[in-house]
Design a protein around this motif. Structure first.
Motif, short mmCIF file in Angstrom:
data_model
loop_
_atom_site.label_atom_id
_atom_site.label_comp_id
_atom_site.label_asym_id
_atom_site.label_seq_id
_atom_site.Cartn_x
_atom_site.Cartn_y
_atom_site.Cartn_z
N GLN A 102 0.83 -1.20 0.00
CA GLN A 102 0.00 0.00 0.00
C GLN A 102 0.87 1.26 0.00
O GLN A 102 2.04 1.22 0.38
CB GLN A 102 -0.90 0.01 1.24
CG GLN A 102 -1.91 -1.12 1.29
CD GLN A 102 -2.99 -0.98 0.24
OE1 GLN A 102 -3.23 0.09 -0.29
NE2 GLN A 102 -3.67 -2.09 -0.06
N PRO A 103 0.32 2.40 -0.40
CA PRO A 103 1.07 3.66 -0.32
C PRO A 103 1.44 3.97 1.13
O PRO A 103 0.74 3.56 2.06
CB PRO A 103 0.07 4.69 -0.87
CG PRO A 103 -0.91 3.91 -1.67
CD PRO A 103 -1.01 2.57 -1.01
N ASN A 116 -1.17 5.22 3.58
CA ASN A 116 -2.31 4.36 3.88
C ASN A 116 -2.18 3.79 5.30
O ASN A 116 -1.09 3.41 5.72
CB ASN A 116 -2.37 3.23 2.85
CG ASN A 116 -3.59 2.35 3.02
OD1 ASN A 116 -3.60 1.46 3.85
ND2 ASN A 116 -4.61 2.59 2.21
N THR A 152 -3.72 5.80 -9.50
CA THR A 152 -4.59 5.61 -8.35
C THR A 152 -3.72 5.17 -7.18
O THR A 152 -2.54 4.86 -7.34
CB THR A 152 -5.65 4.53 -8.63
OG1 THR A 152 -4.99 3.26 -8.83
CG2 THR A 152 -6.46 4.85 -9.87
N ASP A 153 -4.31 5.11 -5.99
CA ASP A 153 -3.54 4.70 -4.81
C ASP A 153 -3.55 3.20 -4.60
O ASP A 153 -2.76 2.68 -3.82
CB ASP A 153 -4.10 5.39 -3.55
CG ASP A 153 -3.84 6.89 -3.56
OD1 ASP A 153 -2.84 7.30 -4.18
OD2 ASP A 153 -4.63 7.63 -2.95
N ASP A 154 -4.46 2.51 -5.25
CA ASP A 154 -4.59 1.08 -5.01
C ASP A 154 -3.54 0.29 -5.80
O ASP A 154 -3.49 0.39 -7.02
CB ASP A 154 -5.99 0.61 -5.40
CG ASP A 154 -6.23 -0.83 -5.00
OD1 ASP A 154 -6.00 -1.72 -5.83
OD2 ASP A 154 -6.64 -1.07 -3.84
#
Length: 737
Positions: free
Chosen positions: A404-405, A408, A657-659
């Motif tokens: 994950q980023p 997060n 995107t972050d995902d």
């Protein structure tokens, strides 16, 4: 087939108001059902029949409080302060007390009672066990969890979450990638057609299709489990295929107009010729996607069917709504942009493409490929093989907090746990012992588990109804191969671990479930590949009535897909993309290879059909195999280039995107499409066909009796209406850029 599509398009053209009204009504109904149903997608990946799922089912039956989702709550202090300091401890204890009152919570672990405090005193681990599965844990429940830990935060404690379900776990679907993809597609189409109306029509019809698809998926999510990534994949394919299919028909229509045909005849003929290619291309994609159901994994089956539904809607839109919209547009699709710097340029290029296609840049590229066919074939294969080399080092797993980023909460929790307890605390296993009345009776099992190599600790977590749950902490993280070996070792040695207790043990928990999913997906890959390739081989054989074309198509697909695998491994697994894209190194998502096989195979067949059908069309008319490669590739090159760039831009947009799962899907699809369209279909395919020449169309004599001629290139239709859009070219013309 071409005759039926011709009639359908003419019907849609004449009843365009009715057709438009039907599609608008379909969108309205889908939106209404979605709003009323209130369905939500989820990020849970389960596989029926696996041992981890058996453990979950046993807990549901005998110990429901531990059968659902789980949240790990990480309490952390920094600097010289410790979680055991009176003010911080009081805040954490108040938070734990509040958590016990949250609805749907079955069990809460107090970090002070369980002694889950790091040696440096900076981190305390608590856990919340829900009595509902992750998709069934209500948003209000997760909001209550956040509210419950406020006393700890007010005391100055940092609180982060991880687990199978936690506040903020749901994938927030952003419209930004779609908007960026649509904008880029509009620019590409404007350059391709040189007309704003022509550029906007495929996008408008594709958007209507996406609305119908996504709202239908949302409505279905209220009555069945649908993974969040299903909507992402459906959006990617629905939007890109919707634009591409409309593009192919519109391009043919405008060429017809520019050669003097009436609007109605032009629309009908475009649908009857290019529409046949669109049908076979879409059917190939849908077969590949529906083939995901043979794997036997529910979330993957639903994902494949959702994406296939998106492609089906895109196909129906192209065959009905596009002819209707072309009726509304009339001659406006040929109303060109005139720029001050190059007045009349776009109209001039379009006229040349329609009446003198041998002068286009695509035709020049085709002649270049035919002239240097052998070195281009060898060089192209060498490049793809080199790119595919990293795929031999692929390691499969499901996303964990580490992927994950950094902003997060799951990533923060993962790092805090790893730094203060060790990576294994992020991969806790739940060993369910059935047939022991209490923790004391399960003590021999707990002791035996603690002695297994690779285990840091083992302790009873809860007991009741002749079931005891033992929490086992590995020494390695959730996606480490050693953790997989540990799970397999415990299962292989279960009789020794059970001893004389009379109990039967099952290994479950989130980490074990992810391992089981990855294992099932890996074993299903060969079966899936054989089934999908076999079905597509039959379909392509029916389309072109030859054996060599399908074989060539499949070999080209394997080259491009393994090259895409290699690029994905290098960027995501080896960490080459960390500086470029901010992607932390992580394992290859376990369902990505099988998803890529399905989708890239389908899309590669799209371009195969579009290019080869134009070559066959020319060969059928003129009988010169070498010239047919030149002319057919030249006619297809501009449209295939635009279609591939549109798909590429839409897929790339999803990387922002972050995902991490969506990033990996977007990148892999983008690379696969780019390589397949430009290296394989527009270079290797014409090069090989130029080498083999007329023999590429060989088929046994019994084909004429048993294999129907579906007239995919629309030759019979064109003879029937007495027209042809491909006049013979002049010798060695000058390319127009």
């Amino acid at each position: 087939m071409s005759v039926y599509l011709y009639r359908l398009a003419r019907w849609a053209f004449r009843r365009r108001r009715t057709v438009l009204a039907v599609w608008i009504l379909a969108a309205a109904v889908a939106i209404t059902l979605s709003v009323v149903g209130g369905g939500k997608t989820d990020n849970t990946f389960t596989v029926p029949g696996t041992e981890s799922q058996q453990a979950t089912n046993l807990l549901k039956k005998k110990l429901p409080a531990l059968s659902g989702g789980q949240t790990q709550v990480v309490f952390a202090t920094h600097g010289s302060t410790k979680v055991t300091d009176p003010s911080y401890k009081a805040g954490i204890e108040a938070a734990v007390k509040n958590l016990k009152t949250v609805p749907q919570v079955g069990l809460v672990t107090d970090p002070f009672e369980s002694k889950s405090i790091s040696k440096n005193g900076h981190v305390a681990l608590g856990s919340v066990q829900f009595n509902a599965q992750p998709p069934d844990v209500k948003t209000s429940t997760l909001d209550a969890v956040k509210a419950a830990v406020v006393p700890a935060q007010d005391a100055g404690v940092e609180v982060e979450y991880s687990g199978s379900v936690y506040p903020g776990w749901e994938l927030k679907i952003s419209e930004v990638p779609e908007m960026v993809g649509i904008l880029v597609a509009f620019v590409i189409l404007t350059i391709t057609f040189g007309a704003l109306v022509a550029a906007g029509l495929p996008i408008l019809t594709a958007i209507i299709g996406i609305v119908v698809t996504l709202m239908s998926i949302s409505a279905l999510a209220s009555v069945m489990t649908i993974a969040s990534t299903s909507t992402t994949v459906a959006t990617m394919l629905g939007l890109s295929c919707g634009i591409d299919y409309g593009l192919f028909i519109l391009a043919r229509h405008r060429n017809n107009l520019l050669t003097g045909m009436s609007i109605e005849d032009s629309v009908a003929l475009a649908a009857g010729t290019s529409g046949s290619s669109v049908v076979f291309a879409a059917l190939t994609v849908m077969i590949a996607l529906c083939g995901l159901s043979v794997v036997g994994i529910p979330f993957l089956t639903v994902m494949g069917l959702a994406a296939a539904g998106a492609v089906l809607v895109a196909l129906l839109i192209a065959l009905t709504l596009m002819p209707a919209m072309l009726g509304f547009a009339g001659n406006k699709v040929a109303r060109f942009i005139s720029t001050p710097l190059r007045p009349g340029h776009h109209e001039n290029v379009a006229q040349i493409a329609a009446t003198e296609p041998e002068r286009t840049f695509g035709a020049a590229w085709a002649r270049f490929v035919v002239r240097f066919k052998v070195p281009l074939l060898i060089g192209g294969i060498a490049v793809l093989v080199a790119l595919a080399v990293p795929s031999t080092k692929m390691e499969l797993g499901l996303p964990s907090g580490s992927s994950q980023p950094k902003k997060n909460t799951a990533r923060k929790a993962y790092d805090l746990i790893t730094d203060n307890f060790g990576p294994g605390f992020n991969a806790a296993l739940l060993v369910v012992a059935d047939g022991v009345p209490n923790a004391d009776a399960a003590a021999p099992i707990t002791t035996a588990l603690a002695k297994v190599p690779g285990v840091v600790s083992a302790a009873p977590m809860a007991a009741g109804n002749d079931v005891t749950v033992i929490r086992v902490i590995p020494s390695t993280g959730p996606n480490d191969q050693q953790t997989t070996h540990l799970v397999n070792r415990i299962r292989d040695e279960r009789s020794t671990i059970e001893g004389n207790t009379g109990a039967a043990i099952l290994v479950g928990g989130t980490a074990a479930s992810n391992i089981d999913v990855s294992s099932k997906l890996s074993s299903a890959l060969p079966v899936f590949l054989v089934v999908v390739v076999g079905l597509a081989f039959i379909l392509l054989t029916l389309a072109f009535r030859t054996i060599l074309i399908p074989i060539k198509s499949i070999v080209g697909f394997l080259l491009s897909v393994f090259a895409a695998f290699g690029a994905q491994v290098a960027v995501f697994q080896w960490g080459w993309g960390e500086r470029l894209f901010g992607i932390p190194p992580s394992e290859t998502i376990s369902f990505l290879p099988i998803l890529m096989l399905a989708i890239i195979f389908g899309l590669s067949s799209d371009y195969e059909v579009f290019v080869v059908s134009r070559i066959k069309e020319d060969f059928t008319k003129n009988g010169d195999a070498l010239k047919a490669v030149e002319r057919g590739t030249g006619l297809a090159a501009r449209v295939v280039t635009a279609a591939a760039l549109i798909m590429f831009s839409i897929f790339v947009a999803f990387m922002f995107t972050d995902d991490p799962t969506v990033k990996a899907i977007g990148f892999s699809f983008a690379v696969g499409v780019l390589l397949d369209a430009f290296v394989v279909r527009l270079t290797l395919v014409p090069a090989l066909m130029a080498i083999v020449r007329a023999k590429i169309w060989y088929h046994p004599r019994w084909f004429d009796r048993y294999v129907p001629d579906l007239d995919i290139e629309g030759d019979r239709l064109q003879h029937r209406v007495g027209t042809s859009d491909s006049p013979p070219p002049a010798d060695e013309p000058t390319a127009v850029h």
